[in-house]
Design a protein around this motif. Structure first.
Motif, PDB file in Angstrom:
ATOM      1  N   GLU A 193      37.279  46.925  38.058  1.00  0.00           N
ATOM      2  CA  GLU A 193      36.716  45.917  38.601  1.00  0.00           C
ATOM      3  C   GLU A 193      36.151  44.921  37.539  1.00  0.00           C
ATOM      4  O   GLU A 193      35.819  45.319  36.441  1.00  0.00           O
ATOM      5  CB  GLU A 193      35.329  46.338  39.294  1.00  0.00           C
ATOM      6  N   SER A 238      39.792  43.424  41.720  1.00  0.00           N
ATOM      7  CA  SER A 238      39.642  44.569  41.545  1.00  0.00           C
ATOM      8  C   SER A 238      41.120  45.282  41.640  1.00  0.00           C
ATOM      9  O   SER A 238      41.922  44.617  42.636  1.00  0.00           O
ATOM     10  CB  SER A 238      38.543  45.473  42.469  1.00  0.00           C
ATOM     11  N   ARG A 268      33.842  41.656  37.223  1.00  0.00           N
ATOM     12  CA  ARG A 268      32.777  40.978  37.797  1.00  0.00           C
ATOM     13  C   ARG A 268      32.192  39.814  36.793  1.00  0.00           C
ATOM     14  O   ARG A 268      32.125  39.960  35.730  1.00  0.00           O
ATOM     15  CB  ARG A 268      31.558  41.731  38.100  1.00  0.00           C
ATOM     16  N   LEU A 285      32.003  40.226  42.537  1.00  0.00           N
ATOM     17  CA  LEU A 285      33.189  40.466  42.144  1.00  0.00           C
ATOM     18  C   LEU A 285      34.340  39.431  42.076  1.00  0.00           C
ATOM     19  O   LEU A 285      34.492  38.952  43.104  1.00  0.00           O
ATOM     20  CB  LEU A 285      33.437  41.424  43.338  1.00  0.00           C
TER      21      LEU A 285
END
Length: 331
Positions: free
Chosen positions: A218, A230, A220, A227
């Motif tokens: 992921e 991913s 971020r 987010l």
């Protein structure tokens, strides 16, 4: 040389061959054992462990698993060729504690009867010979991280007179799952090398979890924690440790700071890692942006500038009007 001497030597050779044959036929069931673990001699908690053996010609085979806070036995029935398999599932290995574990493969020997067996008593685990308790190896909660001495007690009992059970030991180290990034700055802990906008992103690392696992990556925003993207990636087998590779095609990410996190999907207590990634604005060497050509104003300069300029213009306009009026009067 006499005929008698030749005869004695021939008998000795026959005896040696016969003994070798007996030894061969009574080889332990794990003579051809193949172990599939998370990595070389390593088991990561919550990973599948598979033990496959050959030459089990004396009936059932028992697997003893002895380790810190853990004790269990399993029995497998080989096929007609003597092949057998033990599978330790993730829900089982998840109960393992960090430390050394002994996997003892027990063959019943030529009589096809297990003489050695554990007895689970309230005060500890006793090892019995044909139903008679011989020794107490203690409770599993007392087993040390170095399991060798405990395993040695079991192995020594199998050598007693009248016991033909054959134990073959294998040892593995159990570890908590971990993920690590390659090329993380030593001076700035947890920071990956800076990358540039418009380019593909490549991040690599190592892990001790097995190739049957999938990892979740992921990315971020470092400020808002929103987010950005991913992706699920596989674990790739390595010589000393396994590895993982994450890539993001061009144009990559916009300029900014990001937190990259990698974790194992099925095990969330541990087994994750994060690092800071900075994406710089792409700029051709030798060029400057318009903003870089502007003079720098002191703090609050923009506000002051926005107030004074209209005053100057107004004052200049009044001066011009005054000059025009003065000129008109003179005429």
């Amino acid at each position: 040389m006499s005929y008698k001497s030749e005869y004695i030597k021939a008998r000795k050779r026959k005896i040696i061959i016969l003994l070798a044959l007996i030894v061969f036929l009574s080889l332990p069931a794990s003579a051809g054992l193949t172990a599939v673990t998370s990595g070389p001699q390593t088991i990561a908690k919550a990973d599948t462990v598979t033990l496959t053996g050959t030459d089990a010609l004396n009936g059932s085979v028992t697997l003893w698993i002895v380790g810190r806070n853990y004790f269990d036995t399993k029995t497998a029935t080989p096929d007609k060729k003597g092949n057998y398999t033990f599978v330790i599932k993730p829900e089982e290995s998840n109960k393992f504690s960090s430390g050394e574990y002994a996997f003892l493969i027990q063959d019943p020997g030529a009589d096809k009867i297990f003489e050695i067996a554990p007895l689970l008593w309230s005060d500890g685990i006793r090892i019995a010979d044909q139903g008679k308790a011989i020794t107490n190896i203690g409770q599993k909660s007392s087993f040390p991280a170095d399991i060798g001495p405990v395993a040695a007690i079991i192995l020594n009992i199998s050598g007693q007179t009248g016991v033909d059970d054959i134990f073959t030991p294998y040892y593995f180290y159990v570890e908590e799952p971990y993920m690590r990034f390659n090329r993380v700055s030593e001076s700035d802990s947890g920071k990956l090398p800076d990358q540039t906008t418009g380019e593909a992103i490549l991040i690599t690392g190592i892990t001790n979890v097995g190739p049957e696992n999938l990892l979740q990556v992921e990315i971020r925003n470092a400020t808002s924690s929103d987010l950005i993207t991913s992706q699920t990636i596989p674990v790739e087998s390595g010589t000393n440790t396994n590895q993982w590779i994450y890539s993001l095609d061009a144009p990559g990410l916009p300029a900014g700071s990001y937190i990259v996190t990698i974790s194992e999907q099925k095990y969330t207590t541990t087994g994750n890692a994060s690092a800071l990634l900075t994406i710089l604005e792409y700029r051709i060497a030798g060029t400057t942006t318009f903003s870089s050509l502007q003079p720098e104003l002191p703090a609050g300069g923009e506000t002051l500038y926005g107030v004074i300029l209209p005053l100057i213009i107004s004052f200049a306009a009044l001066v011009i009007i005054g000059i025009i009026m003065l000129a008109s009067l003179r005429k």
